[in-house]
Design a protein around this motif. Structure first.
Motif: not given
Ligand code: CA
Length: 510
Positions: A33-34, A73, A193, A327-328, A340
């Motif tokens: 995540d992130d 997310c 995250h 996710d990004q 983000k």
């Molecule tokens: Ca994320």
């Protein structure tokens, strides 16, 4: 003669029969995540090493231009599951609720004989569907001693989230799965995250040295559309006491808290005695932030290594597709920001490395425009399942096999909806090609155009520059075409009600 002929017939066609129906590959989807690609050494990180993620790239293919369609997310996860843009899967922003009755690639794999498991951060509100086994963090989840929801009911596990998710993943591989079936395993970490709480094994990292600052740490955004000035995601002003570790995670047990205090206590005391000001304050916040972020990344990388080792030791590496992605992207002090949301590359770009022995040539790279829309169709194609016509992504199997496709997409569509909300990034949509990007902040009717070859950091919009009039018009036409192609025109938008913004109105941290 006759029996011999028959035997020959059997040998020839028996062998051909095997060749025509190879064993379907397992799929291990390692996700975080992130995690920005500029914090992965295989992508040339200047600030850390990720030997295990790098190993997937070394033994497989590294994608340079993989982009999400909506950089946040929940929406990115919904796009991956459905192969459809947010306006069609219904999960526009982190206030949406996923409709679990809709078609997903996991359901299609399950219906076609795959054993399916989902472990870790889900973040789609409703319970997972399409999985034989699932254990997920409720909502965002917490780093220390987290609660989980599972197909068997709730549970609480003592320990550090990244390590627990890895343990559960290995446990399912070893004891949980149906060993007669090919499998899909989605192992999705919460880390790195916000609030970037490192695990006990990583707390000691980076204590005795500073991490290089990005060149744009003190950017004033004067080359961007006016909307950029109203965001609330600066390292200078928008970090919370928990982000900066003036507060420790409340869920810790006494032993965890004691270890935490051993590392942060002396640093926090030194800070209180000699508080920095001005640019020095920003530099201090950056160091605190980036070191914790990289400690969390190191925990994820360790987990990736443990899964790869299990596959090696259990004869699974050869027939398993292993993916690492996130996710990004994420701002790591670039433009002075964290978080983000933007269509700018730092936020929109996803790390994406894939290993598939026998199919992918080791150590290769791909520069095509790939999106998270493509993940589901690719996994279905790999399993020999027809990709449904209503999925908007494409299988990248030909790209994995090293082919250049003349008709591969030349542009991608992006659309971000979560406004007004935390960080106050305005809604926008746009188009990116290999060389340029056009963004429309449609609530404010502001535009940006970037020449990604001359200005890869996206610091100066050339939208008003007449030298770019032709490019601008071409991209504007392409944007109209993409909005039609992806059925965006006329699709409803989420309500414009304000969501609670953590930190808004509170005293600034640090
Ligand atoms: Ca994320």
């Amino acid at each position: 003669m006759r029996p011999l002929f028959a035997l020959g017939f059997f040998l020839v066609f028996g062998a051909l029969g095997n060749a025509a129906a190879p064993k379907r590959p397992n799929i291990v989807f390692l996700f975080s995540d992130d995690h920005a690609s500029h914090a992965i050494s295989a992508y040339g990180s200047k600030i850390n090493q990720t030997p295990n993620i790098d190993r997937i790239a070394k033994e497989g293919m590294l994608f340079r231009n993989t982009f999400c369609t909506n950089s946040i997310c929940g929406p990115s996860r919904a796009v991956i599951l459905t192969g459809k843009h947010s306006h069609l899967n219904g999960f526009y922003d982190n206030r949406s609720t996923f409709d679990g009755t809709q078609q997903t690639f996991a359901k299609l794999l399950q219906a076609n004989g795959y054993n399916t498991a989902m472990i870790g951060k889900w973040h789609l509100v409703t319970d997972p569907t399409g999985f034989d086994k699932w254990t997920i963090l409720p909502g965002q989840g917490i780093y220390y001693n987290p609660n989980f929801k599972s197909d068997k009911g709730p549970l609480k596990v003592e320990g550090y989230c990244t390590d627990i998710i890895t343990d559960m993943t290995l446990n399912w591989l070893d004891k949980g799965r149906d060993k007669e079936k090919p499998f899909l395993l989605m192992c999705q970490h919460k880390a790195p995250h916000r609030e970037w709480a490192p695990g006990p094994n990583q707390l000691g990292l980076y204590r005795d040295k500073d991490i290089p600052e990005p060149d744009s740490l003190f950017d004033d955004w004067k080359g961007l559309a006016p909307g950029a000035k109203y965001q609330e995601m600066t390292i200078a002003k928008h970090m919370l006491p928990s982000d900066l570790k003036f507060k420790s995670p409340q869920s810790m047990n006494p032993a965890q808290k004691a270890l935490w205090d051993k590392y942060y206590g002396p640093e926090n005391e030194a800070y209180e005695k000699n508080k920095p000001t001005g640019k020095d304050q920003v530099r201090w916040n950056y160091q605190r932030y980036i070191k914790d972020y990289l400690r969390c990344v190191a925990g994820v990388d360790d987990g990736v290594g443990r899964v790869l080792k299990y596959l090696d030791e259990n004869g699974l590496a050869e027939n398993t597709i292993v993916v690492y992605s996130s996710d990004q992207g994420f701002y790591l002090g670039d433009k002075g920001w964290f978080d983000k949301r933007w269509m700018y590359d730092v936020s929109m770009r996803m790390p994406f490395v894939v290993r598939w022995p026998g199919k992918i040539k080791a150590g290769t790279e791909n520069h095509d425009l790939v999106q998270n829309l493509d993940f589901g169709p690719t996994f279905l194609d790999a399993a020999g399942i027809q990709v449904p016509a209503d999925m908007q992504g494409k299988s990248i199997i030909p790209l994995l096999e090293g082919h250049t496709l003349a008709d591969w997409r030349k542009s991608v569509y992006y659309h971000y909806y979560e406004y007004p909300a935390e960080h106050m990034v305005p809604r926008h949509y746009g188009v990116r090609t290999a060389t340029h990007k056009l963004i429309h902040y449609y609530q404010r009717d502001e535009w940006e155009l970037f020449d990604l070859v001359k200005d890869p950091g996206e610091t100066n919009s050339v939208f008003q520059n007449e030298e770019y009039a032709k490019v601008r018009d071409e991209l504007a036409r392409e944007l109209i075409r993409l909005r039609k192609h992806y059925k965006v025109e006329g699709a409803p938008e989420p309500e414009k009600k304000a969501a609670p913004r953590p930190g808004a109105g509170k005293k600034k941290a640090g």
